[in-house]
Design a protein around this motif. Sequence first.
Motif, mmCIF file in Angstrom:
data_model
loop_
_atom_site.group_PDB
_atom_site.id
_atom_site.type_symbol
_atom_site.label_atom_id
_atom_site.label_comp_id
_atom_site.label_asym_id
_atom_site.label_seq_id
_atom_site.Cartn_x
_atom_site.Cartn_y
_atom_site.Cartn_z
ATOM 1 N N LYS A 125 52.171 40.636 49.063
ATOM 2 C CA LYS A 125 51.760 40.882 50.445
ATOM 3 C C LYS A 125 50.441 40.172 50.735
ATOM 4 C CE LYS A 125 54.012 45.337 51.087
ATOM 5 N NZ LYS A 125 53.809 46.783 51.222
ATOM 6 N N ASP A 126 49.518 40.267 49.773
ATOM 7 C CA ASP A 126 48.201 39.651 49.947
ATOM 8 C C ASP A 126 47.641 39.274 48.580
ATOM 9 O OD1 ASP A 126 45.663 38.818 50.636
ATOM 10 O OD2 ASP A 126 44.966 40.798 51.256
ATOM 11 N N PRO A 127 47.666 37.985 48.226
ATOM 12 C CA PRO A 127 47.172 37.560 46.913
ATOM 13 C C PRO A 127 45.725 37.976 46.627
ATOM 14 C CG PRO A 127 48.388 35.776 47.935
ATOM 15 C CD PRO A 127 48.236 36.856 48.968
ATOM 16 N N VAL B 189 49.898 34.865 41.674
ATOM 17 C CA VAL B 189 48.680 34.505 42.388
ATOM 18 C C VAL B 189 48.242 33.076 42.066
ATOM 19 C CG1 VAL B 189 46.213 35.021 42.574
ATOM 20 C CG2 VAL B 189 47.876 36.864 42.709
ATOM 21 N N VAL B 190 48.237 32.704 40.777
ATOM 22 C CA VAL B 190 47.754 31.359 40.435
ATOM 23 C C VAL B 190 48.762 30.276 40.813
ATOM 24 C CG1 VAL B 190 46.200 32.164 38.631
ATOM 25 C CG2 VAL B 190 48.498 31.395 38.000
ATOM 26 N N ARG B 191 50.016 30.653 40.964
ATOM 27 C CA ARG B 191 50.989 29.672 41.455
ATOM 28 C C ARG B 191 50.759 29.398 42.939
ATOM 29 N NH1 ARG B 191 55.861 32.191 37.977
ATOM 30 N NH2 ARG B 191 55.528 30.917 36.113
ATOM 31 N N MET C 282 42.380 30.930 42.144
ATOM 32 C CA MET C 282 42.262 32.400 42.101
ATOM 33 C C MET C 282 42.068 32.904 40.674
ATOM 34 S SD MET C 282 42.382 33.744 45.161
ATOM 35 C CE MET C 282 42.975 35.416 44.975
ATOM 36 N N ILE C 283 42.196 32.021 39.696
ATOM 37 C CA ILE C 283 41.997 32.406 38.295
ATOM 38 C C ILE C 283 40.616 33.021 38.096
ATOM 39 C CG2 ILE C 283 41.128 30.153 37.518
ATOM 40 C CD1 ILE C 283 43.494 32.381 35.495
ATOM 41 N N GLN C 284 39.667 32.602 38.914
ATOM 42 C CA GLN C 284 38.303 33.119 38.767
ATOM 43 C C GLN C 284 38.189 34.611 39.084
ATOM 44 O OE1 GLN C 284 35.594 31.240 41.652
ATOM 45 N NE2 GLN C 284 37.438 30.646 42.781
ATOM 46 N N VAL D 226 49.131 32.399 31.761
ATOM 47 C CA VAL D 226 48.511 32.222 33.075
ATOM 48 C C VAL D 226 47.517 31.061 33.023
ATOM 49 C CG1 VAL D 226 47.034 33.317 34.817
ATOM 50 C CG2 VAL D 226 48.864 34.630 33.724
ATOM 51 N N GLN D 227 46.744 30.994 31.959
ATOM 52 C CA GLN D 227 45.785 29.902 31.810
ATOM 53 C C GLN D 227 46.500 28.552 31.747
ATOM 54 O OE1 GLN D 227 42.841 30.492 28.693
ATOM 55 N NE2 GLN D 227 42.844 32.698 29.062
ATOM 56 N N LEU D 228 47.614 28.505 31.023
ATOM 57 C CA LEU D 228 48.393 27.264 30.942
ATOM 58 C C LEU D 228 48.904 26.851 32.320
ATOM 59 C CD1 LEU D 228 50.383 27.824 27.635
ATOM 60 C CD2 LEU D 228 48.797 25.946 28.101
#
Length: 126
Positions: free
Chosen positions: A23-25, A42-44, A49-51, A60-62
Motif C-alpha cells: 500500500k505504501d513502501p 520495497v527495494v525492487r 530504500m535499503i537505507q 535483499v542486499q544482492l
Amino acid sequence: MRKNILKRLIDNLSGADLRKVRKDPMEIMGMEHPSEAAQLYVVRQNPEMIQFIGAPSEKVQLEVVRKDASLIMLLDAPSEKVQLEAVRKDTGVFLYINKPTEKVKSEVLKSDCGQIIYMDNPSGNL
C-alpha cells in the motif's frame, strides 16, 4: 506439528507487513523487523530504500547491488558475495567497500588493474 504452526504464524506475519508496504513502501521505515518478502518488495520498487531497512538479508542486499552497484555504500557489512556482485557490475564501487576480501580485490584487478593504487597493503598475490 509445532514447526508447522510456527511456520504458518511466521507466514501470516510476513504477509501482514508485505500488505502494508504494498500500500505504501514508506511503511517499511516504521517496521522493526520486516519480513524478507517486504524488504524485497520495497527495494525492487526503489533500491535506495535499503537505507531504511535495519538488517537487510543477503538476498535483499544482492537485489540492491544488482539494480545499482553504487548503493553498496549504504550497506553496513555486505557479505563477500554481495561485494563480488557489486564489483563485477562496476569496479569503481570498490572504493565504497570497507575491508574488502582478497577475493574481492582480485576480482577488481581482473577488470581494472589501475584500482591497485586504492588498495591498502595489497598482497604479493595481487
